[in-house]
Structures are given as C-alpha cells and as structure tokens.
Write a protein that holds these residues in place. Structure first.
Motif, PDB file in Angstrom:
ATOM      1  N   LYS A   2     104.997  51.048  41.300  1.00  0.00           N
ATOM      2  CA  LYS A   2     105.285  49.632  41.094  1.00  0.00           C
ATOM      3  C   LYS A   2     105.812  49.020  39.590  1.00  0.00           C
ATOM      4  N   ALA A   3     105.485  50.124  38.652  1.00  0.00           N
ATOM      5  CA  ALA A   3     106.038  49.999  37.392  1.00  0.00           C
ATOM      6  C   ALA A   3     107.382  50.232  37.280  1.00  0.00           C
ATOM      7  N   ALA A   4     107.938  51.277  38.155  1.00  0.00           N
ATOM      8  CA  ALA A   4     109.354  51.630  38.171  1.00  0.00           C
ATOM      9  C   ALA A   4     110.075  50.376  38.994  1.00  0.00           C
ATOM     10  N   GLY A   5     109.370  49.636  39.586  1.00  0.00           N
ATOM     11  CA  GLY A   5     110.217  48.924  40.737  1.00  0.00           C
ATOM     12  C   GLY A   5     110.793  49.309  42.152  1.00  0.00           C
ATOM     13  N   VAL A   6     109.917  50.564  42.310  1.00  0.00           N
ATOM     14  CA  VAL A   6     110.380  51.128  43.591  1.00  0.00           C
ATOM     15  C   VAL A   6     109.345  50.934  44.747  1.00  0.00           C
ATOM     16  N   ARG A   7     109.732  51.202  45.729  1.00  0.00           N
ATOM     17  CA  ARG A   7     108.824  51.212  47.293  1.00  0.00           C
ATOM     18  C   ARG A   7     108.053  52.363  47.088  1.00  0.00           C
ATOM     19  N   CYS A   8     106.863  52.274  47.486  1.00  0.00           N
ATOM     20  CA  CYS A   8     105.923  53.444  47.548  1.00  0.00           C
ATOM     21  C   CYS A   8     105.268  53.353  49.022  1.00  0.00           C
ATOM     22  N   VAL A   9     105.237  54.530  49.471  1.00  0.00           N
ATOM     23  CA  VAL A   9     104.648  55.061  50.664  1.00  0.00           C
ATOM     24  C   VAL A   9     103.480  55.982  50.061  1.00  0.00           C
ATOM     25  N   ALA A  10     102.274  55.916  50.792  1.00  0.00           N
ATOM     26  CA  ALA A  10     101.121  56.548  50.502  1.00  0.00           C
ATOM     27  C   ALA A  10     100.532  57.403  51.588  1.00  0.00           C
ATOM     28  N   LEU A  11     100.135  58.524  51.467  1.00  0.00           N
ATOM     29  CA  LEU A  11      99.222  59.454  52.326  1.00  0.00           C
ATOM     30  C   LEU A  11      97.900  59.126  52.564  1.00  0.00           C
ATOM     31  N   SER A  12      97.320  59.020  53.833  1.00  0.00           N
ATOM     32  CA  SER A  12      95.890  58.770  53.520  1.00  0.00           C
ATOM     33  C   SER A  12      94.789  59.830  53.377  1.00  0.00           C
ATOM     34  N   TYR A  13      95.650  60.969  53.539  1.00  0.00           N
ATOM     35  CA  TYR A  13      94.779  62.328  53.461  1.00  0.00           C
ATOM     36  C   TYR A  13      94.592  62.709  52.047  1.00  0.00           C
ATOM     37  N   GLY A  14      95.220  62.201  51.299  1.00  0.00           N
ATOM     38  CA  GLY A  14      95.247  62.554  49.770  1.00  0.00           C
ATOM     39  C   GLY A  14      94.184  62.730  49.010  1.00  0.00           C
ATOM     40  N   TYR A  15      94.152  62.722  47.563  1.00  0.00           N
ATOM     41  CA  TYR A  15      93.050  62.801  46.519  1.00  0.00           C
ATOM     42  C   TYR A  15      92.950  61.674  45.660  1.00  0.00           C
ATOM     43  N   ASN A  16      92.474  60.539  46.224  1.00  0.00           N
ATOM     44  CA  ASN A  16      92.664  59.226  45.575  1.00  0.00           C
ATOM     45  C   ASN A  16      91.007  58.992  45.030  1.00  0.00           C
ATOM     46  N   HIS A  17      90.677  60.245  44.278  1.00  0.00           N
ATOM     47  CA  HIS A  17      89.191  60.164  43.695  1.00  0.00           C
ATOM     48  C   HIS A  17      88.131  59.684  44.542  1.00  0.00           C
ATOM     49  N   GLY A  18      88.242  59.704  45.982  1.00  0.00           N
ATOM     50  CA  GLY A  18      87.432  59.336  47.005  1.00  0.00           C
ATOM     51  C   GLY A  18      87.347  57.929  47.423  1.00  0.00           C
ATOM     52  N   ARG A  19      88.566  57.352  47.137  1.00  0.00           N
ATOM     53  CA  ARG A  19      88.724  55.807  47.421  1.00  0.00           C
ATOM     54  C   ARG A  19      89.792  55.773  48.484  1.00  0.00           C
ATOM     55  N   PRO A  20      89.750  54.755  49.527  1.00  0.00           N
ATOM     56  CA  PRO A  20      90.900  54.689  50.251  1.00  0.00           C
ATOM     57  C   PRO A  20      92.187  54.099  49.523  1.00  0.00           C
ATOM     58  N   ILE A  21      93.368  54.832  49.892  1.00  0.00           N
ATOM     59  CA  ILE A  21      94.596  54.572  49.387  1.00  0.00           C
ATOM     60  C   ILE A  21      94.878  52.972  49.610  1.00  0.00           C
ATOM     61  N   GLU A  22      94.248  52.570  50.535  1.00  0.00           N
ATOM     62  CA  GLU A  22      94.917  51.208  51.072  1.00  0.00           C
ATOM     63  C   GLU A  22      94.214  50.239  49.851  1.00  0.00           C
ATOM     64  N   GLU A  23      93.282  50.408  49.130  1.00  0.00           N
ATOM     65  CA  GLU A  23      92.886  49.505  48.072  1.00  0.00           C
ATOM     66  C   GLU A  23      93.964  49.326  46.949  1.00  0.00           C
TER      67      GLU A  23
END
Length: 272
Positions: free
Chosen positions: A191-212
């Motif tokens: 977001k800070a770089a101004g590019v589109r971002c796709v996120a994988l739901s299976y990753g390591y987001n410190h235990g929080r849903p990446i949708e947040e």
C-alpha cells in the motif's frame, strides 16, 4: 482472463514481487529447529513450533528477541544477550533446510508468469545470506531477476523502500506492478508503494486472518491467480537454471546500488 488481469484493468503486470516465507515456502519447521537449538544452548525452555509460527515475519533479530522474551513484543531482552542469541540462531539455521517445503501451486504459477514474460522479484525479511542457497535447494531461484533480503537495505518491510527500489530497477510504475505476500507487513509495504497486493490466506500473519489487513485480493493457493489459463497453455520446458553465482551477484549488486538511487526513491515515495 487471469485474476492478475482482473486486478490491473485487463492487463498483466510487468513486474510481480513476492514475499518468501509463508507465501512461496513453509519454512516454519526449520526456523523452529534453529530457535530451539538457540534456546537450548542458552539454557532456556523450548518455545514450541506454534509460537515460532506466530513470531516470524519481522526478520531474524526480532524473531530471536521474541523467542528470548517468549512474547510478541520481544521486550525486556538485554541487547548483548540478543546479539549472542542471534549468532547462535544464524549458525543453527545455516545447518540445513530439509523440512522447508514449497507450497502447492507455486511452481506452476511462477512458470506461467515466466512464460508470459512477466519480470519477477523476491523481497523478503529473511537475512540475505540464506536466500539464494535456499532458492537453489527448492528450485525457485531461476524465476527471480531481483532478490532483496532483510539486511540488503537498511529498511525492512513494512517499509516500502525495497519495493520502490525494485520497481526503479525494473523500470516499472506502481500501476504496472504487483506484490504477493501473506502478512500485515506485506500488505502495508504494498500500500505504501502504491501497488496492488494479493495475500495468501495460509501464511504467517501472527495468528490473525489476513483479510483484516484489507489486501486487494485474498487467495488460498497461488494457482488461483491463473485459474483457467493453464488448460490451454502448453507445458513449457525451462532452460538451464540461473547459476547461484549469478543470483548472488544480483543480491550483492542490489546492496551496492541502493545508495545510488535512494534519493530518487525518496522523491518518488513522497511525491504528491
């Protein structure tokens, strides 16, 4: 039409930048082994693999501090002890990556992007010294023209400096680029770089849903981005892999060159 094109108004990106751990590979088992070896040598109780899964994502120094403190903040850790622990951890993690695996759909997706002529880069908070050898082991290195490690530049994600640097090297604009990751750090950097971002739901987001974190798209398998595109596309045979020496030189060159463009990046970053 691929989902890449759906995100970019009917066009494929010219550059796709990827995170590594939790996006392309599951490295938690080997990181946990190194953390436990470090704690054992320091006479500390074991952390457990699930805690390590929560703690990774902000680079090795922060992972070590979290393991010593046994919390996400990594607070209350003596700096001298943290430096010693980091040395022990780095030596332990350097010992091998036999438990690290490539996620399903990764090879197929990278091959498809390569066939379309899309440039690819890897931007990770993992220390640079580990990245090229690990990519060699997992047969992923041939796909990436640029590799930026967690200590290649002074800034780590979520700072967008590495993304801006790679776009500058590739000669692309934010509108022509995309970042794919799995954590809050990745989404914030994109977001800070101004590019589109796709996120994988299976990753390591410190235990929080990446949708947040509100990325532009959330997927459960990288191959979802090219769903329907592989059936009509003939299988390709890639040429010889890029040698590790060449990719090492790309990393070293990146480290040497970033100082020459940092002022230009700063102007780009803060331009109104």
């Amino acid at each position: 039409m691929s989902r890449f094109e759906q995100l970019l108004q009917g066009r494929l990106p010219k550059l796709v930048m990827f995170d590594l751990d939790g996006t392309l590979i599951d490295s938690v088992p080997d990181l946990a082994v190194a953390v436990e070896a470090m704690l054992l040598k320091l006479g500390r109780p074991p952390a457990g693999i699930e805690n390590v899964r929560l703690w990774i994502g902000n680079g090795a120094p922060m992972l070590v501090r979290r393991a010593l403190a046994s919390n996400m903040e990594g607070s209350g850790v003596d700096d001298t002890e943290a430096e010693l622990a980091l040395e022990i951890f780095m030596e332990a993690y350097d010992g091998g990556h036999e438990h690290t695996k490539v996620y399903p759909g990764v090879h197929e997706s990278l091959k498809w992007l390569q066939k379309q002529g899309v440039e690819m880069a890897l931007i990770t908070n993992k220390p640079e010294r580990f990245v090229a050898p690990l990519l060699d082991e997992l047969k992923l290195g041939r796909f990436f023209r640029w590799i930026v490690g967690g200590d290649t530049m002074p800034q780590k994600k979520p700072d967008p400096a590495a993304l801006l640097f790679v776009m500058k090297m590739a000669g692309t604009t934010p509108a022509q680029s995309m970042f794919i990751g799995d954590s809050r750090n990745d989404v914030l950097a994109a977001k800070a770089a101004g590019v589109r971002c796709v996120a994988l739901s299976y990753g390591y987001n410190h235990g929080r849903p990446i949708e947040e974190e509100s990325p532009d798209m959330v997927i459960g398998n990288l191959q979802e981005l090219i769903a329907g595109c592989l059936d009509s596309a003939p299988e390709i045979t890639l040429g010889n892999s890029v040698s590790s020496s060449r990719r090492d030189s790309i990393v070293v060159v990146t480290r040497k060159l970033w100082m020459k463009v940092i002022k230009a990046l700063a102007r780009w970053r803060w331009r109104a």
